[in-house]
Design a protein around this motif. Structure first.
Motif, PDB file in Angstrom:
ATOM      1  N   VAL A 225       2.895   5.889  13.901  1.00  0.00           N
ATOM      2  CA  VAL A 225       3.569   4.991  12.964  1.00  0.00           C
ATOM      3  C   VAL A 225       3.539   3.535  13.431  1.00  0.00           C
ATOM      4  O   VAL A 225       3.481   2.616  12.611  1.00  0.00           O
ATOM      5  CB  VAL A 225       5.040   5.429  12.731  1.00  0.00           C
ATOM      6  CG1 VAL A 225       5.095   6.763  12.050  1.00  0.00           C
ATOM      7  CG2 VAL A 225       5.833   5.459  14.023  1.00  0.00           C
ATOM      8  N   TRP A 226       3.585   3.312  14.735  1.00  0.00           N
ATOM      9  CA  TRP A 226       3.614   1.935  15.242  1.00  0.00           C
ATOM     10  C   TRP A 226       2.201   1.379  15.424  1.00  0.00           C
ATOM     11  O   TRP A 226       1.892   0.272  14.977  1.00  0.00           O
ATOM     12  CB  TRP A 226       4.380   1.886  16.569  1.00  0.00           C
ATOM     13  CG  TRP A 226       4.532   0.507  17.120  1.00  0.00           C
ATOM     14  CD1 TRP A 226       4.703  -0.648  16.405  1.00  0.00           C
ATOM     15  CD2 TRP A 226       4.535   0.120  18.495  1.00  0.00           C
ATOM     16  NE1 TRP A 226       4.816  -1.730  17.258  1.00  0.00           N
ATOM     17  CE2 TRP A 226       4.715  -1.278  18.538  1.00  0.00           C
ATOM     18  CE3 TRP A 226       4.419   0.824  19.691  1.00  0.00           C
ATOM     19  CZ2 TRP A 226       4.774  -1.978  19.744  1.00  0.00           C
ATOM     20  CZ3 TRP A 226       4.482   0.124  20.889  1.00  0.00           C
ATOM     21  CH2 TRP A 226       4.653  -1.253  20.913  1.00  0.00           C
ATOM     22  N   GLY A 227       1.349   2.147  16.066  1.00  0.00           N
ATOM     23  CA  GLY A 227       0.019   1.644  16.372  1.00  0.00           C
ATOM     24  C   GLY A 227      -0.872   1.533  15.161  1.00  0.00           C
ATOM     25  O   GLY A 227      -1.748   0.661  15.105  1.00  0.00           O
ATOM     26  N   TYR A 228      -0.685   2.406  14.160  1.00  0.00           N
ATOM     27  CA  TYR A 228      -1.593   2.429  13.011  1.00  0.00           C
ATOM     28  C   TYR A 228      -0.947   1.981  11.711  1.00  0.00           C
ATOM     29  O   TYR A 228      -1.648   1.547  10.798  1.00  0.00           O
ATOM     30  CB  TYR A 228      -2.170   3.836  12.830  1.00  0.00           C
ATOM     31  CG  TYR A 228      -3.136   4.205  13.923  1.00  0.00           C
ATOM     32  CD1 TYR A 228      -4.481   3.874  13.836  1.00  0.00           C
ATOM     33  CD2 TYR A 228      -2.702   4.872  15.066  1.00  0.00           C
ATOM     34  CE1 TYR A 228      -5.371   4.196  14.842  1.00  0.00           C
ATOM     35  CE2 TYR A 228      -3.587   5.202  16.088  1.00  0.00           C
ATOM     36  CZ  TYR A 228      -4.911   4.866  15.966  1.00  0.00           C
ATOM     37  OH  TYR A 228      -5.794   5.183  16.977  1.00  0.00           O
ATOM     38  N   CYS A 229       0.382   2.105  11.597  1.00  0.00           N
ATOM     39  CA  CYS A 229       1.053   1.703  10.362  1.00  0.00           C
ATOM     40  C   CYS A 229       1.909   0.463  10.551  1.00  0.00           C
ATOM     41  O   CYS A 229       2.385  -0.110   9.569  1.00  0.00           O
ATOM     42  CB  CYS A 229       1.910   2.861   9.841  1.00  0.00           C
ATOM     43  SG  CYS A 229       2.396   2.709   8.116  1.00  0.00           S
ATOM     44  N   GLY A 230       2.114   0.053  11.800  1.00  0.00           N
ATOM     45  CA  GLY A 230       2.875  -1.157  12.057  1.00  0.00           C
ATOM     46  C   GLY A 230       4.376  -0.999  11.949  1.00  0.00           C
ATOM     47  O   GLY A 230       5.102  -1.991  11.871  1.00  0.00           O
TER      48      GLY A 230
ATOM     49  N   LYS B  33      -7.288   4.584   6.545  1.00  0.00           N
ATOM     50  CA  LYS B  33      -7.791   3.222   6.331  1.00  0.00           C
ATOM     51  C   LYS B  33      -6.786   2.388   5.549  1.00  0.00           C
ATOM     52  O   LYS B  33      -6.584   1.199   5.823  1.00  0.00           O
ATOM     53  CB  LYS B  33      -9.134   3.273   5.614  1.00  0.00           C
ATOM     54  CG  LYS B  33     -10.272   3.820   6.460  1.00  0.00           C
ATOM     55  CD  LYS B  33     -11.573   3.854   5.703  1.00  0.00           C
ATOM     56  CE  LYS B  33     -12.753   4.227   6.604  1.00  0.00           C
ATOM     57  NZ  LYS B  33     -12.587   5.550   7.231  1.00  0.00           N
ATOM     58  N   VAL B  34      -6.128   3.036   4.577  1.00  0.00           N
ATOM     59  CA  VAL B  34      -5.088   2.331   3.827  1.00  0.00           C
ATOM     60  C   VAL B  34      -3.897   2.020   4.731  1.00  0.00           C
ATOM     61  O   VAL B  34      -3.313   0.937   4.667  1.00  0.00           O
ATOM     62  CB  VAL B  34      -4.649   3.160   2.612  1.00  0.00           C
ATOM     63  CG1 VAL B  34      -3.521   2.459   1.867  1.00  0.00           C
ATOM     64  CG2 VAL B  34      -5.818   3.397   1.678  1.00  0.00           C
TER      65      VAL B  34
ATOM     66  N   ILE C  77      -5.561  11.995  10.344  1.00  0.00           N
ATOM     67  CA  ILE C  77      -4.917  11.068   9.408  1.00  0.00           C
ATOM     68  C   ILE C  77      -5.516   9.674   9.524  1.00  0.00           C
ATOM     69  O   ILE C  77      -5.908   9.058   8.521  1.00  0.00           O
ATOM     70  CB  ILE C  77      -3.397  11.035   9.645  1.00  0.00           C
ATOM     71  CG1 ILE C  77      -2.768  12.363   9.214  1.00  0.00           C
ATOM     72  CG2 ILE C  77      -2.752   9.877   8.896  1.00  0.00           C
ATOM     73  CD1 ILE C  77      -1.303  12.486   9.550  1.00  0.00           C
ATOM     74  N   VAL C  78      -5.598   9.151  10.754  1.00  0.00           N
ATOM     75  CA  VAL C  78      -6.014   7.748  10.919  1.00  0.00           C
ATOM     76  C   VAL C  78      -7.493   7.538  10.650  1.00  0.00           C
ATOM     77  O   VAL C  78      -7.918   6.415  10.363  1.00  0.00           O
ATOM     78  CB  VAL C  78      -5.651   7.239  12.324  1.00  0.00           C
ATOM     79  CG1 VAL C  78      -4.153   7.355  12.575  1.00  0.00           C
ATOM     80  CG2 VAL C  78      -6.412   7.993  13.408  1.00  0.00           C
TER      81      VAL C  78
END
Length: 379
Positions: free
Chosen positions: A67-72, A235-236, A228-229
């Motif tokens: 959640v932090w590294g890929y979704c911010g 990508k979204v 997922i990533v």
């Protein structure tokens, strides 16, 4: 289709990580069960349980990195999801004690008998069943994350405000679980476990099986997060991290993508907590402490945010260092060392251990630019 989703765009680093986790999950239990105690290759049960705890933390760090590294989304409340999964497992283990408790009550746990409870609370019903307990390990953290995320993301709460709210949620749960009338053991929590699936929790073979299961769940969590990533959804999600307003302008329902990733991450954290409890032997409200969630952020930052493998590596490295520093004369200086490590990584290794090592390796492998050809002399 499932294998294509899990293994799509898997790089060498991912295969190495999976092979390493599989080797550890196989060799360490064998070294504990089959190698004689006097052999240098023997792994003691205490050491195996300690490293099993590290691997549970690695799965927790993996969930936060998703959640932090890929979704911010900088969540300071993942310790709450970890603890809720642990309490779900602890409730199952308490129900397995039966009449072997101090007070010999076949239905009520000892702390309820001590507090003069007359009957088992409704929210303890079903925890005598292992499948039901495992369902709750996923459902309770996942449902909390879904409800919280539904309101937070639809209200477009982001950045430091979201981090503060997640930390406040964790602290509220800490205060609630400290209360004796909540029915979760109060300050003492849940402990004195006897059996899991009919096997003694203290038995050497059970400890080995728990270690192997922890490695299995760590590998499964990595595959799910990687799937997922590396998918179109991922990508979204990365686009949301880098430019949320622009992604929303393009027509994507940003709140739904955030909600999905946040809920999956919470379920992974709950599984980590469920594996942690039988290996450590206790779960208490201290696991909800906001400092634990902040420490998880440090693990991810040290290992490498947005790398998955680095997050797991950071959890193992930092907790191994914690074990070294908190024993002997260095014990009073652990928090100073942890703070210094975070400052050092932030200033000199902003990509973490794995990100920095990867950048250095790519620079070494990059061919030097060819010197420009000298112009031919005019005739």
């Amino acid at each position: 289709m499932i294998s294509r989703f899990l293994l799509s765009n898997m790089d060498t680093r991912g295969y190495v990580f999976l092979a390493l986790v599989a080797a550890i999950g196989l060799l360490v239990p064998l070294a504990n069960l089959l190698v004689p105690a006097g052999s240098p290759f023997h792994v003691s049960t205490a050491t195996m349980s300690l490293w099993g705890k590290y691997l549970c933390y690695a799965l927790l760090a993996l969930s936060l990195d998703l959640v932090w590294g890929y979704c911010g989304i900088l969540s300071l409340g993942h310790g709450a999801f970890f603890a809720l999964g642990g309490y779900a497992m602890g409730m199952y283990l308490m129900r397995q004690i039966g009449s072997r408790g101090v007070y010999g009550n076949p239905v009520l746990p000892d702390f309820m008998v001590f507090l003069n409870w007359q009957e088992l609370p409704w929210y303890w019903w079903g925890f005598s069943s292992f499948p039901f307990a495992m369902l709750m390990v996923l459902a309770v953290p996942g449902l909390l994350a879904f409800v919280f995320g539904w309101f937070a993301f639809r209200s477009r709460v982001t950045g430091v405000y979201l981090s503060i709210i997640t930390q406040a949620l964790t602290y509220a749960l800490l205060l609630a679980f400290f209360r004796n009338d909540m029915g979760f053991g109060g300050n003492n929590g849940l402990t004195d476990f006897k059996d899991i699936l009919g096997f003694s929790v203290q038995a050497q073979t059970t400890r080995a099986a728990l270690f192997a299961m922890t490695c299995t769940m760590l590998a499964a969590g990595f595959l799910i997060a990687r799937g997922i990533v590396s998918s179109k959804l991922g990508k979204v999600v990365i686009a949301i991290r880098d430019a949320e307003s622009r992604t929303r302008f393009l027509g994507y329902r940003v709140d739904r993508f955030k909600l999905f990733v946040f809920t999956v991450s919470a379920c992974m954290a709950g599984v980590a907590g469920a594996l942690y409890v039988p290996q450590v032997g206790i779960i208490n409200p201290g696991e909800f402490a906001p400092a634990n969630s902040i420490e998880t952020v440090i693990w991810v930052a040290v290992g490498g945010r947005g790398t998955l493998v680095g997050a797991a590596l950071g959890a193992v490295v930092v907790n191994w260092a914690k074990t070294m520093f908190t024993s002997g004369f260095m014990a009073p200086y652990w928090l100073f060392a942890l703070g210094a490590l975070f400052v050092f990584v932030t200033l000199f290794m902003p990509k973490g251990i794995l990100g920095t090592a990867q950048g250095w390796w790519e620079k070494r492998r990059r061919p030097e630019s060819m010197p420009a050809a000298e112009p031919a002399p005019a005739e």
